[in-house]
Design an enzyme around this catalytic site. Structure first.
Site, PDB file in Angstrom:
ATOM      1  N   TYR A  22       0.840  -1.203   0.000  1.00  0.00           N
ATOM      2  CA  TYR A  22       0.000   0.000   0.000  1.00  0.00           C
ATOM      3  C   TYR A  22       0.877   1.256   0.000  1.00  0.00           C
ATOM      4  O   TYR A  22       0.687   2.162  -0.800  1.00  0.00           O
ATOM      5  CB  TYR A  22      -0.940  -0.009   1.211  1.00  0.00           C
ATOM      6  CG  TYR A  22      -1.727   1.258   1.349  1.00  0.00           C
ATOM      7  CD1 TYR A  22      -2.756   1.565   0.460  1.00  0.00           C
ATOM      8  CD2 TYR A  22      -1.442   2.172   2.367  1.00  0.00           C
ATOM      9  CE1 TYR A  22      -3.479   2.745   0.567  1.00  0.00           C
ATOM     10  CE2 TYR A  22      -2.154   3.348   2.487  1.00  0.00           C
ATOM     11  CZ  TYR A  22      -3.171   3.628   1.590  1.00  0.00           C
ATOM     12  OH  TYR A  22      -3.872   4.808   1.707  1.00  0.00           O
ATOM     13  N   GLU A  44     -11.796   6.069   4.292  1.00  0.00           N
ATOM     14  CA  GLU A  44     -11.220   6.893   5.376  1.00  0.00           C
ATOM     15  C   GLU A  44     -12.270   7.151   6.455  1.00  0.00           C
ATOM     16  O   GLU A  44     -11.957   7.162   7.640  1.00  0.00           O
ATOM     17  CB  GLU A  44     -10.666   8.208   4.838  1.00  0.00           C
ATOM     18  CG  GLU A  44      -9.402   8.073   4.014  1.00  0.00           C
ATOM     19  CD  GLU A  44      -8.151   7.713   4.801  1.00  0.00           C
ATOM     20  OE1 GLU A  44      -8.164   7.706   6.045  1.00  0.00           O
ATOM     21  OE2 GLU A  44      -7.132   7.430   4.147  1.00  0.00           O
ATOM     22  N   TRP A  52      -5.627   2.308  10.101  1.00  0.00           N
ATOM     23  CA  TRP A  52      -5.783   2.155   8.667  1.00  0.00           C
ATOM     24  C   TRP A  52      -5.538   0.715   8.228  1.00  0.00           C
ATOM     25  O   TRP A  52      -6.196   0.211   7.320  1.00  0.00           O
ATOM     26  CB  TRP A  52      -4.868   3.123   7.909  1.00  0.00           C
ATOM     27  CG  TRP A  52      -5.010   2.947   6.435  1.00  0.00           C
ATOM     28  CD1 TRP A  52      -4.084   2.456   5.567  1.00  0.00           C
ATOM     29  CD2 TRP A  52      -6.175   3.201   5.637  1.00  0.00           C
ATOM     30  NE1 TRP A  52      -4.595   2.405   4.289  1.00  0.00           N
ATOM     31  CE2 TRP A  52      -5.882   2.852   4.311  1.00  0.00           C
ATOM     32  CE3 TRP A  52      -7.453   3.691   5.930  1.00  0.00           C
ATOM     33  CZ2 TRP A  52      -6.798   2.979   3.267  1.00  0.00           C
ATOM     34  CZ3 TRP A  52      -8.372   3.816   4.891  1.00  0.00           C
ATOM     35  CH2 TRP A  52      -8.037   3.465   3.582  1.00  0.00           C
TER      36      TRP A  52
END
Length: 190
Positions: A22, A44, A52
């Site tokens: 990522y 988000e 995350w």
């Protein structure tokens, strides 16, 4: 990429190949696709109060549950879809966040249908050019993320506070917050 020998931003665990991929391939890369920008904003929002990596590990399940984040399909979700999503162990089962995603799809579609492209709207806040920060100081929010947050809220989006918006800005490449020494920092400024 995933090479453990590379120097990355300190938030990345080199032991986690998903996190490395990522960071190395996606985070901070300027995204110009309206649908993907919306997907990332919704993810988000789901991240609020969580890490995350939790969302990243569930991203494919989110995509399956939310019809590939096709805004037209998600905008038509009804109460039965909400209940289906609330029962899906592959996603974050928070009713307010699920409802916010459905409403976010409706807003996205309304913007598009009135001739307002989401990518043009988003990148218009910075005249289309990513901001390169100093690579040392990493704020949780900025005056710009507060302004974007305020505008998104005015349009009816939820889970778009200035901290969430700033994390989104970093993720979609509006802001280059790769740290000094990170092998991606200069690549994102080319």
């Amino acid at each position: 990429m995933g090479d453990a020998a590379l120097t990355r931003c300190s938030w990345v665990s080199a032991a986690d190949p998903l996190y490395c991929a990522y960071h190395d391939e996606e985070w901070g890369v300027p995204e110009r696709d309206s649908r993907m920008l919306w997907e990332m904003l919704m993810l988000e929002g789901f991240q609020a109060g969580l890490s995350w990596i939790t969302i990243l590990r569930k991203r494919e399940s989110f995509r399956a549950a939310f019809a590939g984040f096709d805004p037209d399909k998600v905008a038509s979700f009804d109460a039965a879809d909400e209940e289906r999503l609330m029962a899906d162990p592959g996603i974050v089962r928070a009713r307010a966040k699920i409802e916010a995603t459905i409403r976010g799809a409706q807003i996205f579609c309304a913007m598009r249908d009135s001739g307002e492209d989401f990518a043009t709207y988003v990148w218009g806040f910075i005249d289309g050019r990513p901001i390169r920060n100093d690579g040392i100081h990493f704020p949780a929010k900025t005056d710009l993320s507060e302004a974007i947050s305020k505008d998104l809220k005015k349009r009816g989006f939820k889970f778009v506070g200035p901290t969430i918006v700033y994390a989104w800005m970093q993720a979609i490449g509006m802001v280059n917050d790769h740290a000094i020494g990170c092998f991606r920092r200069d690549a994102m400024s080319a």
